[in-house]
Design a protein around this motif. Structure first.
Motif, PDB file in Angstrom:
ATOM      1  N   LEU A  49       4.947  -2.206  -4.019  1.00  0.00           N
ATOM      2  CA  LEU A  49       4.809  -3.556  -3.476  1.00  0.00           C
ATOM      3  C   LEU A  49       3.349  -3.865  -3.147  1.00  0.00           C
ATOM      4  O   LEU A  49       2.853  -4.957  -3.424  1.00  0.00           O
ATOM      5  N   TYR A  50       2.658  -2.905  -2.562  1.00  0.00           N
ATOM      6  CA  TYR A  50       1.246  -3.092  -2.242  1.00  0.00           C
ATOM      7  C   TYR A  50       0.434  -3.300  -3.523  1.00  0.00           C
ATOM      8  O   TYR A  50      -0.484  -4.122  -3.559  1.00  0.00           O
ATOM      9  N   GLY A  51       0.790  -2.571  -4.581  1.00  0.00           N
ATOM     10  CA  GLY A  51       0.127  -2.756  -5.872  1.00  0.00           C
ATOM     11  C   GLY A  51       0.315  -4.162  -6.399  1.00  0.00           C
ATOM     12  O   GLY A  51      -0.623  -4.771  -6.932  1.00  0.00           O
ATOM     13  N   ILE A  52       1.522  -4.693  -6.268  1.00  0.00           N
ATOM     14  CA  ILE A  52       1.778  -6.073  -6.684  1.00  0.00           C
ATOM     15  C   ILE A  52       0.966  -7.040  -5.827  1.00  0.00           C
ATOM     16  O   ILE A  52       0.381  -7.998  -6.339  1.00  0.00           O
ATOM     17  N   GLN A  53       0.905  -6.785  -4.537  1.00  0.00           N
ATOM     18  CA  GLN A  53       0.126  -7.631  -3.634  1.00  0.00           C
ATOM     19  C   GLN A  53      -1.339  -7.680  -4.079  1.00  0.00           C
ATOM     20  O   GLN A  53      -1.945  -8.759  -4.138  1.00  0.00           O
TER      21      GLN A  53
END
Length: 95
Positions: A49-53
């Motif tokens: 999720l952080y990567g997508i952010q």
């Protein structure tokens, strides 16, 4: 596979969570067709999720000409969206 946004998904293999991005090919033999690109491999769902952010933030900064106030507002909205998804995931894991 989990759809996180219109274009970003999280899938999993034996050892990783995989961030995928769906888009339309702009050139080459697949021009105009939907393609899926791997954007990264992560050890946890939260890290994915952080990567997508980070990807969404980079795309926002690259796509728009804006002043600092507008940039911070747009980035804040991205962060809030991912945070809500992350909190929902954590809540579901606690049940």
């Amino acid at each position: 596979m989990v759809q996180v946004t219109k274009h970003f998904f999280i899938d999993a293999d034996e050892g990783n969570f995989v961030v995928l991005e769906k888009s339309t090919a702009q050139k080459g033999k697949n021009r105009g067709e939907e393609i899926v690109k791997t954007q990264g491999y992560y050890g946890t769902f939260e890290a994915a999720l952080y990567g997508i952010q980070k990807q969404l933030t980079r795309k926002c900064v690259n796509k728009y000409d804006m002043d600092l106030t507008e940039a911070l507002d747009r980035i804040s909205k991205i962060n809030d969206k991912i945070l809500n998804i992350s909190e929902s995931y954590k809540t579901s894991q606690d049940e």
